[in-house]
Design a protein around this motif. Structure first.
Motif, PDB file in Angstrom:
ATOM      1  N   GLN A  18       0.819  -1.201   0.000  1.00 13.85           N
ATOM      2  CA  GLN A  18       0.000   0.000   0.000  1.00 13.85           C
ATOM      3  C   GLN A  18       0.859   1.261   0.000  1.00 13.85           C
ATOM      4  OE1 GLN A  18      -2.626   0.156   3.350  1.00 13.85           O
ATOM      5  NE2 GLN A  18      -3.309   2.255   2.953  1.00 13.85           N
ATOM      6  N   TYR A  19       2.080   1.151   0.511  1.00 12.44           N
ATOM      7  CA  TYR A  19       2.934   2.321   0.651  1.00 12.44           C
ATOM      8  C   TYR A  19       4.136   2.271  -0.281  1.00 12.44           C
ATOM      9  CZ  TYR A  19       0.095   2.424   4.853  1.00 12.44           C
ATOM     10  OH  TYR A  19      -0.967   2.414   5.724  1.00 12.44           O
ATOM     11  N   THR A  20       3.993   1.592  -1.421  1.00  9.70           N
ATOM     12  CA  THR A  20       5.086   1.522  -2.383  1.00  9.70           C
ATOM     13  C   THR A  20       5.502   2.914  -2.839  1.00  9.70           C
ATOM     14  OG1 THR A  20       4.450  -0.681  -3.148  1.00  9.70           O
ATOM     15  CG2 THR A  20       5.803   0.632  -4.631  1.00  9.70           C
ATOM     16  N   ARG A  21       4.541   3.833  -2.946  1.00 10.49           N
ATOM     17  CA  ARG A  21       4.858   5.192  -3.375  1.00 10.49           C
ATOM     18  C   ARG A  21       5.868   5.836  -2.412  1.00 10.49           C
ATOM     19  NH1 ARG A  21      -1.124   7.640  -2.515  1.00 10.49           N
ATOM     20  NH2 ARG A  21      -1.683   5.463  -2.758  1.00 10.49           N
TER      21      ARG A  21
ATOM     22  N   THR B  88       9.782  -8.336  -1.970  1.00  9.69           N
ATOM     23  CA  THR B  88      11.231  -8.286  -2.155  1.00  9.69           C
ATOM     24  C   THR B  88      11.571  -8.032  -3.621  1.00  9.69           C
ATOM     25  OG1 THR B  88      11.362 -10.014  -0.444  1.00  9.69           O
ATOM     26  CG2 THR B  88      13.391  -9.457  -1.615  1.00  9.69           C
ATOM     27  N   ARG B  89      10.897  -8.758  -4.488  1.00 10.91           N
ATOM     28  CA  ARG B  89      11.137  -8.584  -5.922  1.00 10.91           C
ATOM     29  C   ARG B  89      10.697  -7.206  -6.387  1.00 10.91           C
ATOM     30  NH1 ARG B  89      12.248 -13.677  -7.973  1.00 10.91           N
ATOM     31  NH2 ARG B  89      11.695 -15.389  -6.590  1.00 10.91           N
ATOM     32  N   ARG B  90       9.580  -6.715  -5.847  1.00 11.54           N
ATOM     33  CA  ARG B  90       9.100  -5.379  -6.212  1.00 11.54           C
ATOM     34  C   ARG B  90      10.103  -4.318  -5.766  1.00 11.54           C
ATOM     35  NH1 ARG B  90       4.357  -5.765  -4.445  1.00 11.54           N
ATOM     36  NH2 ARG B  90       3.261  -5.945  -6.423  1.00 11.54           N
TER      37      ARG B  90
ATOM     38  N   ASP C 231       6.056  -6.144 -15.124  1.00 13.71           N
ATOM     39  CA  ASP C 231       5.704  -7.215 -14.190  1.00 13.71           C
ATOM     40  C   ASP C 231       6.947  -7.526 -13.382  1.00 13.71           C
ATOM     41  OD1 ASP C 231       5.157  -9.572 -12.861  1.00 13.71           O
ATOM     42  OD2 ASP C 231       4.068 -10.486 -14.528  1.00 13.71           O
ATOM     43  N   GLU C 232       6.995  -6.994 -12.129  1.00  8.30           N
ATOM     44  CA  GLU C 232       8.216  -7.121 -11.339  1.00  8.30           C
ATOM     45  C   GLU C 232       8.445  -8.533 -10.836  1.00  8.30           C
ATOM     46  OE1 GLU C 232       4.878  -6.398  -8.653  1.00  8.30           O
ATOM     47  OE2 GLU C 232       5.624  -5.331 -10.391  1.00  8.30           O
TER      48      GLU C 232
ATOM     49  N   ILE D 188       4.247   0.146 -12.381  1.00  6.21           N
ATOM     50  CA  ILE D 188       5.379   0.757 -13.078  1.00  6.21           C
ATOM     51  C   ILE D 188       5.194   0.476 -14.562  1.00  6.21           C
ATOM     52  CG2 ILE D 188       7.873   0.668 -13.434  1.00  6.21           C
ATOM     53  CD1 ILE D 188       8.109  -0.142 -10.463  1.00  6.21           C
ATOM     54  N   GLY D 189       5.264   1.496 -15.368  1.00  4.47           N
ATOM     55  CA  GLY D 189       5.030   1.299 -16.794  1.00  4.47           C
ATOM     56  C   GLY D 189       5.774   2.321 -17.633  1.00  4.47           C
ATOM     57  N   ARG D 190       5.880   2.004 -18.917  1.00  4.97           N
ATOM     58  CA  ARG D 190       6.500   2.926 -19.870  1.00  4.97           C
ATOM     59  C   ARG D 190       5.403   3.647 -20.632  1.00  4.97           C
ATOM     60  NH1 ARG D 190       8.391   2.284 -25.002  1.00  4.97           N
ATOM     61  NH2 ARG D 190       8.070   0.032 -24.907  1.00  4.97           N
TER      62      ARG D 190
END
Length: 449
Positions: A103-106, A132-134, A365-366, A383-385
């Motif tokens: 929830q707090y990735t930002r 962990t991967r993210r 896709d992390e 996360i995207g381009r």
């Protein structure tokens, strides 16, 4: 220790970030670092000891040193980014303690945005998790040069060597697929609760001959402040005192973002393309012979040019080419999804311009370390381009060449909130055969690695 390359050092200041999944013991590890480096005041430690005793604990709960918000203490999680400061005789540290919950990735993106090294935690009983991967992917996309995996709670698996080595191998494979060279990824078995291999070597892990976590933090070579990079100076304010003492004074105030500037240097003002010479570098304490990254100064040019807030003064031979179209990687931070056609504001340096997102090219896709082409939308923490068309040309660099002038924010014009953090020219890993890390192409670190 990996040998230091040109422009790197093992002294001075290290900016690091910590991240881990919920219950991996990150707050305890940070508390342990503060405690064992004698960075905790006596009254703070007394308060923690009393609070721990009230909870029926025989030893101080060091996580209480860092979980400052009431909600953090009550829930046992980290919510906001908190900055901790500590030092040893070898180095000074600024630690961004970031949240672990998805929830707090930002907030994690914020904490890692200036880090030179990231410490990722895993629970030895659980190994690598989705978060962990993210977190590793976020670190790679932001260009964090070094990763350290702290395999925590090693005491709860009986200090088993095989468990540690299996986790360390999995992480090394994951980091390699993200573009990290082997020399930039290290692992260490620790017990934050007991203190094993945090600041002092542990006798319980005779099979581990590597450095402690603190030794890694003290000796990892880090990049300098980019004084040798092309000169970049976003103009924040135009100073025109119009006083009898200074009737014709015109100076451009701001902070040096990259490179070094000296009187006599030829410069270009972007996006207009005007050229001039630096006549003087002024400060409140008098003129300077040169200015370097992080210094706030006022530049006086030899020509009377039409320059305003938002313009970029750069070295004449290395000025960026202004662009109206930005191909960039975003970390989407807003609750409402991003779709093609969304109108936002781009804040780059000191300039803010209207823009429209014209295309969602891919979503990262992390977990699989691959990209999903042409998604319909990007949701919170995705996360995207993307491709963005700006109302005015912006003097941007590729993020790999200059972090300060290769990054931008997307702002919601309706309420002024930050909707995304963007990196210009940052690629996503591509896995043509879709079979996971083993088939991936070189990751996004590029020459930052």
């Amino acid at each position: 220790m990996v040998g230091a390359r040109h422009g790197e050092n093992t002294r001075g200041l290290l900016r690091l970030a910590t991240a881990g999944s919920v219950d991996d013991g990150k707050s305890t590890l940070v508390g342990r670092l503060l405690h064992d480096t004698k960075s905790v005041l006596a009254d703070q430690l007394d308060a923690v000891t009393r609070a721990s005793a009230d909870r029926g604990l025989a030893t101080p709960d060091l996580s209480l040193l860092v979980d400052g918000l009431r909600a953090e203490r009550e829930q046992g999680i980290t919510i906001d980014v908190a900055y901790r400061y500590f030092a040893t005789p070898r180095r000074t540290f600024v630690l961004a303690d970031t949240p672990g919950h998805v929830q707090y990735t930002r907030n994690t993106v914020t904490g890692m945005s200036t880090a030179q090294l990231a410490v990722l935690l895993v629970d030895a009983r659980r190994g690598l998790l989705e978060q962990t991967r993210r977190h590793a992917a976020v670190a790679a996309l932001l260009g964090v040069p070094h990763l350290v995996l702290a395999v925590n709670k090693i005491d709860l698996v009986g200090y088993d060597q095989g468990t540690y080595e299996s986790i360390a191998k999995d992480f090394a494979t994951h980091a390699s697929a993200l573009g990290y060279p082997a020399g930039r990824v290290r692992s260490v078995p620790v017990s934050a609760l007991v203190g094993d291999n945090v600041a002092r070597p542990s006798t319980a892990t005779p099979w581990y001959a590597g450095p402690t976590l603190l030794e890694l933090l003290e000796t990892t070579p880090v990049a300098t402040d980019h004084r040798d990079a092309p000169f970049r100076f976003p103009v924040q304010y135009v100073i025109r005192p119009r006083t009898p003492e200074h009737p014709d004074y015109r100076g451009y105030a701001g902070q040096v973002a990259a490179g070094t500037v000296r009187p006599g240097d030829r410069v270009t003002v972007s996006p207009a393309g005007l050229t001039s010479t630096v006549a003087r570098i002024d400060t409140a304490d008098g003129p300077l012979p040169h200015a370097v990254p992080g210094q706030s100064v006022t530049l006086v040019l030899g020509d009377d040019l039409d320059i305003g807030r938002g313009d970029l003064i750069a070295g004449a031979t290395s000025a960026p080419t202004p662009r109206e179209e930005l191909d960039a990687v975003l970390c989407w931070l807003a609750d409402r999804p991003l779709r093609p056609g969304t109108r936002l504001l781009v804040k780059h340096g000191t300039r803010t311009v209207p823009a429209i997102v014209t295309e969602l090219a891919a979503r990262f896709d992390e977990q699989r370390l691959g990209s999903s082409p042409a998604p319909d939308l990007l949701e919170l923490n995705d996360i995207g381009r993307v491709r963005i068309r700006c109302a005015q040309a912006l003097p941007v660099d590729d993020y790999a060449d200059s972090h300060r002038t290769g990054a931008f924010l997307l702002i919601d014009p309706a309420d002024g909130t930050t909707a995304a953090a963007g990196l210009v020219g940052r690629p996503l890993p591509v896995i043509p055969d879709g079979d996971g890390p083993a088939g991936s192409s070189p990751g996004p670190l590029g020459h930052d690695a």
